[in-house]
Design a protein around this motif. Structure first.
Motif, short mmCIF file in Angstrom:
data_model
loop_
_atom_site.label_atom_id
_atom_site.label_comp_id
_atom_site.label_asym_id
_atom_site.label_seq_id
_atom_site.Cartn_x
_atom_site.Cartn_y
_atom_site.Cartn_z
N ASP A 109 0.82 -1.21 0.00
CA ASP A 109 0.00 0.00 0.00
C ASP A 109 0.86 1.26 0.00
OD1 ASP A 109 -2.60 -1.23 0.24
OD2 ASP A 109 -2.05 -1.76 2.29
N ALA A 110 0.27 2.34 -0.51
CA ALA A 110 0.92 3.65 -0.42
C ALA A 110 1.21 3.97 1.03
CB ALA A 110 0.02 4.71 -1.04
N GLY A 111 2.36 4.57 1.28
CA GLY A 111 2.77 4.90 2.64
C GLY A 111 3.59 3.83 3.31
N SER A 112 3.54 2.60 2.77
CA SER A 112 4.36 1.53 3.34
C SER A 112 5.78 1.65 2.78
CB SER A 112 3.76 0.16 3.03
OG SER A 112 3.73 -0.08 1.64
N SER A 113 6.70 0.93 3.37
CA SER A 113 8.07 1.00 2.88
C SER A 113 8.57 -0.39 2.48
CB SER A 113 8.99 1.62 3.93
OG SER A 113 9.13 0.78 5.04
N ILE A 114 9.42 -0.40 1.48
CA ILE A 114 10.04 -1.64 1.01
C ILE A 114 11.50 -1.35 0.69
CG2 ILE A 114 7.89 -2.54 0.06
CD1 ILE A 114 9.03 -1.95 -2.74
#
Length: 150
Positions: A109-114
């Motif tokens: 999702d948008a806002g998550s980090s990878i």
């Protein structure tokens, strides 16, 4: 499949994006727009006006770009295109997604980090650290430094 973050001439609408779409180079599938969690100096340098992400985390700006999921053939092509490890080094960094389809562990999702690979450089002229840094690269931007094919 590996995740690769592109911030310069390989982005959509930029001079070398066609290389990402050329299946002879391998497979590359757009995942999301993102920006670096840590600031980095993105500068334009050399007589060819090449965008370089200097491997100096904590300096510069949070850089915007695109994440692609690439196969091994494309990863090897990008290593060669980026003259890795001589000119650029493939570095694993953390990115914050600005958009993305969401809905599962493979589509964050948008806002998550990878984490994804990015081509940074440790081999630069000292004066590059004094150059203007950019949050986002566009070859035809108001910086007046269009990329020169070579």
């Amino acid at each position: 499949m590996a995740k690769v973050f592109v911030y310069g001439t390989l982005k959509k609408g930029q001079p070398n994006h066609f290389l990402m779409k050329d299946h002879a180079n391998g497979q590359a599938e757009f995942v999301a727009h993102a920006r670096t969690v840590d600031p980095y100096p993105l500068v334009i340098a050399t007589e060819y006006n090449i965008p370089f992400l200097l491997n100096v985390p904590g300096t510069g700006q949070r850089v915007h770009g695109e994440i692609y999921s690439v196969d091994q053939k494309m990863l090897e092509f990008l290593d060669e295109f980026k003259e890795c490890p001589k000119l650029y080094q493939r570095t694993l960094i953390r990115l914050e997604l600005e958009d993305g389809p969401g809905g599962g562990k493979h589509t964050p999702d948008a806002g998550s980090s990878i984490e994804a690979y990015v081509y940074t450089t440790d081999t630069y002229e000292r004066e590059w650290l004094e150059k203007t840094t950019y949050e986002s690269y566009n070859s035809n931007g108001d910086h007046g430094l269009p990329y020169v094919q070579h």
